[in-house]
Enzyme design. Structure first.
Site, short mmCIF file in Angstrom:
data_model
loop_
_atom_site.label_atom_id
_atom_site.label_comp_id
_atom_site.label_asym_id
_atom_site.label_seq_id
_atom_site.Cartn_x
_atom_site.Cartn_y
_atom_site.Cartn_z
N SER A 1 0.84 -1.20 0.00
CA SER A 1 0.00 0.00 0.00
C SER A 1 0.88 1.25 0.00
CB SER A 1 -0.92 0.01 1.22
OG SER A 1 -1.49 1.30 1.34
N HIS B 1 -0.97 -1.02 -4.41
CA HIS B 1 -2.30 -0.69 -3.88
C HIS B 1 -2.35 0.80 -3.56
CE1 HIS B 1 -6.02 -1.81 -1.71
NE2 HIS B 1 -5.65 -0.97 -0.76
N ASP C 1 -4.50 3.74 -1.96
CA ASP C 1 -5.61 4.03 -1.05
C ASP C 1 -6.08 5.46 -1.21
OD1 ASP C 1 -6.11 1.62 0.56
OD2 ASP C 1 -4.03 1.87 1.21
N MET D 1 -8.71 8.32 -0.26
CA MET D 1 -9.61 8.67 0.85
C MET D 1 -10.06 10.12 0.71
SD MET D 1 -7.40 7.11 3.98
CE MET D 1 -6.74 5.45 3.92
N HIS E 1 -8.04 1.55 -4.43
CA HIS E 1 -9.05 1.26 -3.42
C HIS E 1 -9.73 2.58 -3.08
CE1 HIS E 1 -9.71 -0.11 1.06
NE2 HIS E 1 -10.86 0.04 0.41
N MET F 1 -11.95 4.70 -1.15
CA MET F 1 -12.70 4.92 0.11
C MET F 1 -13.29 6.32 0.03
SD MET F 1 -9.85 3.17 2.55
CE MET F 1 -8.59 3.38 1.30
N MET G 1 -11.94 -6.17 4.22
CA MET G 1 -11.14 -5.30 5.09
C MET G 1 -10.89 -5.99 6.44
SD MET G 1 -10.38 -2.55 3.41
CE MET G 1 -9.49 -1.87 4.81
N GLY H 1 -9.12 3.74 6.85
CA GLY H 1 -8.81 5.14 7.13
C GLY H 1 -7.34 5.36 7.43
N GLY I 1 -1.25 0.86 9.67
CA GLY I 1 -0.63 0.58 10.96
C GLY I 1 -1.55 0.07 12.06
N ASP J 1 -7.01 -6.68 3.38
CA ASP J 1 -6.32 -5.39 3.51
C ASP J 1 -6.41 -4.90 4.95
OD1 ASP J 1 -5.35 -2.80 3.22
OD2 ASP J 1 -6.96 -2.12 1.91
N GLY K 1 -3.36 -4.49 8.43
CA GLY K 1 -2.70 -5.18 9.53
C GLY K 1 -2.04 -6.50 9.14
N SER L 1 2.45 -1.04 6.19
CA SER L 1 3.52 -0.91 7.17
C SER L 1 4.54 -2.04 7.08
CB SER L 1 2.93 -0.91 8.59
OG SER L 1 1.82 -0.06 8.65
#
Ligand code: DX5
Ligand code: ZN
Length: 216
Positions: free
Chosen positions: A6, A31, A33, A35, A66, A68, A139, A144, A147, A177, A179, A200
């Site tokens: 990501s 990926h 993200d 937002m 992705h 969001m 998810m 949002g 980490g 997606d 963690g 991360s």
């Protein structure tokens, strides 16, 4: 197992070289993200940055956006123009926008269509769309922020989707997606996932190639 680092976790001062670094470290996809500060409680980047990433990588690099955002239907043409290969929208926007029409528009534009489901949303919500999808994104954190800790209870959704996929003879991919690192990858694989997003645990690892290899 496809690994999709990501870009949210990269060093934004050098976003182009960071994209290259991930690909050279063995990333299958990148990926992205997106937002909007409304669908989720954060603002990341939009179509212009996605287009800049596109220009930074080889033509055959696979870019997985992705979205969001509240209005993926409205912004879709800009993400298509930015050269995204996969465009994933959220099932939580059902009722507010026409998801069937938006998924069809993604495919009509020549991209792959994905549908994401948040941890709090029942997996049953995506079942009516499976025939229209190239990918379902499960998810494993509340979207949002990068980490956060992996929510293992969503693995049941992956198992259910894998069972539906077999029962209906479909070929959509299952992506997870949030963690995810080497410790979570085997659990995801066992449940039926095909693609893991990792921010991360890839970009912030001392050795990204080793991090990606250990997940694989
Ligand atoms: C969360 C994003 C994820 C996130 C993953 O809103 O959708 O893609 O960047 O980051 P990690 O791997 O750090 O949880
Ligand atoms: Zn994501």
């Amino acid at each position: 197992m496809l690994i999709a680092p990501s870009m949210l976790a990269c060093d934004f001062r050098h976003i182009g070289p960071e994209a290259t670094r991930a690909l050279e470290a063995g990333a299958d996809w990148l990926h992205l993200d997106v937002m909007d500060g409304s669908f989720v409680d954060n603002i990341s980047f939009g179509p212009d940055i996605c287009a800049a990433i596109r220009r930074s990588v080889p033509e055959d690099a696979y870019l997985d956006a992705h979205l969001m955002i509240d209005a993926p239907d409205h912004y879709l043409p800009r993400f298509i123009k930015a050269g995204m290969n996969m465009i994933t929208i959220h099932v939580e926007r059902e009722g507010a926008i026409d998801l069937h029409a938006t998924l069809a528009a993604i495919r009509a534009a020549g991209a792959h269509a994905g549908l994401a489901v948040n941890p709090a949303t029942p997996v049953e919500k995506v079942l009516p769309y499976l025939e229209e999808l190239d990918m379902v994104l499960v998810m494993s954190v509340v979207p949002g922020f990068g980490g956060q800790s992996f929510m293992a209870d969503v693995l049941d959704k992956v198992r259910r989707l894998d069972a539906e996929r077999k029962a209906r003879s479909l070929t959509f991919l299952i992506q997870m997606d949030g963690g995810i690192g080497a410790a979570q990858a085997p659990l995801c694989k066992e449940a039926g996932a095909d693609c893991l997003v990792a921010g991360s645990s890839t970009f912030r690892a001392p050795d990204m190639a080793a991090a990606i290899a250990s997940m694989k």
